[in-house]
Design a protein around this motif. Structure first.
Motif, short mmCIF file in Angstrom:
data_model
loop_
_atom_site.label_atom_id
_atom_site.label_comp_id
_atom_site.label_asym_id
_atom_site.label_seq_id
_atom_site.Cartn_x
_atom_site.Cartn_y
_atom_site.Cartn_z
N LEU A 32 -36.31 -87.09 -17.94
CA LEU A 32 -35.33 -88.37 -17.71
C LEU A 32 -35.77 -88.59 -15.97
N LEU A 33 -35.51 -87.43 -15.31
CA LEU A 33 -35.73 -87.79 -13.91
C LEU A 33 -37.04 -87.98 -13.32
N PHE A 34 -38.16 -87.37 -14.01
CA PHE A 34 -39.19 -87.70 -13.87
C PHE A 34 -39.87 -89.09 -14.37
N LEU A 35 -39.67 -89.61 -15.69
CA LEU A 35 -40.20 -90.65 -16.27
C LEU A 35 -39.41 -91.88 -15.62
N THR A 36 -38.38 -91.80 -14.89
CA THR A 36 -37.61 -92.84 -14.25
C THR A 36 -38.02 -92.90 -12.67
N SER A 37 -38.96 -92.13 -12.31
CA SER A 37 -39.20 -92.04 -10.87
C SER A 37 -40.66 -92.23 -10.74
N PRO A 38 -41.57 -93.35 -10.62
CA PRO A 38 -43.05 -93.24 -10.49
C PRO A 38 -43.52 -92.17 -9.45
N VAL A 39 -42.59 -92.15 -8.35
CA VAL A 39 -43.32 -91.44 -7.05
C VAL A 39 -42.89 -89.77 -7.56
N LEU A 40 -42.08 -89.58 -8.39
CA LEU A 40 -41.95 -87.97 -8.79
C LEU A 40 -43.33 -87.51 -9.66
N LEU A 41 -43.72 -88.66 -10.64
CA LEU A 41 -44.87 -88.58 -11.43
C LEU A 41 -46.14 -88.35 -10.79
N TRP A 42 -46.11 -89.13 -9.79
CA TRP A 42 -47.32 -89.01 -8.83
C TRP A 42 -47.56 -87.87 -7.96
N LEU A 43 -46.40 -87.34 -7.40
CA LEU A 43 -46.44 -86.06 -6.65
C LEU A 43 -46.13 -84.59 -7.41
N ASN A 56 -35.54 -70.91 -3.62
CA ASN A 56 -34.15 -71.43 -3.83
C ASN A 56 -34.28 -72.56 -4.79
N GLU A 57 -33.78 -72.28 -5.96
CA GLU A 57 -34.03 -73.47 -7.15
C GLU A 57 -33.30 -74.63 -6.73
N LEU A 58 -31.94 -74.58 -6.04
CA LEU A 58 -31.02 -75.39 -5.86
C LEU A 58 -31.81 -76.51 -4.79
N LEU A 59 -32.49 -75.87 -3.76
CA LEU A 59 -33.08 -76.59 -2.86
C LEU A 59 -34.07 -77.49 -3.33
N TRP A 60 -35.00 -76.91 -4.25
CA TRP A 60 -35.76 -77.96 -5.10
C TRP A 60 -35.26 -78.92 -5.80
N GLN A 61 -34.36 -78.52 -6.47
CA GLN A 61 -33.61 -79.84 -7.29
C GLN A 61 -33.07 -80.91 -6.18
N PHE A 62 -32.44 -80.38 -5.24
CA PHE A 62 -32.04 -81.36 -4.22
C PHE A 62 -33.10 -82.48 -3.73
N LEU A 63 -34.31 -81.68 -3.27
CA LEU A 63 -35.64 -82.39 -2.90
C LEU A 63 -35.91 -83.35 -4.03
N LEU A 64 -35.95 -83.03 -5.31
CA LEU A 64 -36.36 -84.05 -6.29
C LEU A 64 -35.21 -85.10 -6.37
N TYR A 65 -33.82 -84.83 -6.19
CA TYR A 65 -32.92 -85.90 -6.28
C TYR A 65 -33.34 -86.91 -4.99
N CYS A 70 -34.37 -91.99 -2.96
CA CYS A 70 -34.94 -92.88 -1.89
C CYS A 70 -35.96 -93.69 -2.58
N THR A 71 -36.57 -93.46 -3.46
CA THR A 71 -37.49 -94.36 -4.13
C THR A 71 -36.99 -95.65 -4.71
N TRP A 72 -35.75 -95.30 -5.43
CA TRP A 72 -35.01 -96.59 -6.05
C TRP A 72 -34.28 -97.19 -4.80
N LEU A 73 -34.10 -96.53 -3.68
CA LEU A 73 -33.21 -97.27 -2.89
C LEU A 73 -34.34 -98.29 -2.10
N ILE A 74 -35.38 -97.87 -1.82
CA ILE A 74 -36.38 -98.52 -1.15
C ILE A 74 -36.84 -99.57 -1.95
N THR A 75 -36.98 -99.43 -3.02
CA THR A 75 -37.43 -100.39 -4.25
C THR A 75 -36.57 -101.43 -4.17
N GLY A 76 -35.07 -101.18 -4.27
CA GLY A 76 -34.19 -102.21 -4.44
C GLY A 76 -34.05 -102.96 -3.10
#
Length: 94
Positions: A32-43, A56-65, A70-76
């Motif tokens: 769901l995270l990747f399919l709702t963010s085109p930038v994450l799919l691109w990267l 650190n797995e948690l750091l990676w998750q927060f990078l994704l978040y 930011c993608t959806w905030l900038i789009t909005g």
């Protein structure tokens, strides 16, 4: 203008809901995270390599978040700007 009437507000709320859903463990494959963010799919190839090199797995998750939010905030904000510009152009023509 009232913040509830802005597209950026609602896209940010939707993005936060998706991130919280993922954080709760219900989206363990991050689909769901990747399919709702085109930038994450691109990267995705770069993020996959980064994920394997990070300790650190948690750091990676927060990078994704962060990228997702930011993608959806900038789009909005861009959509809000275009709506505002169109309304101002319409007012000047009258």
């Amino acid at each position: 203008m009232i913040i509830i009437k802005k597209i950026s507000f609602w896209l940010l709320i939707l993005s936060l809901i998706i991130c919280l859903f993922n954080l709760s463990g219900n989206d363990d494959k991050n689909l769901l995270l990747f399919l709702t963010s085109p930038v994450l799919l691109w990267l995705n190839p770069w993020l996959t390599n980064l994920h394997y090199s990070m300790e650190n797995e948690l750091l990676w998750q927060f990078l994704l978040y962060g990228i997702h939010i930011c993608t959806w905030l900038i789009t909005g904000l861009l959509i809000d700007f275009l709506i505002h510009a169109k309304k101002n152009k319409k007012r000047t023509l009258e």
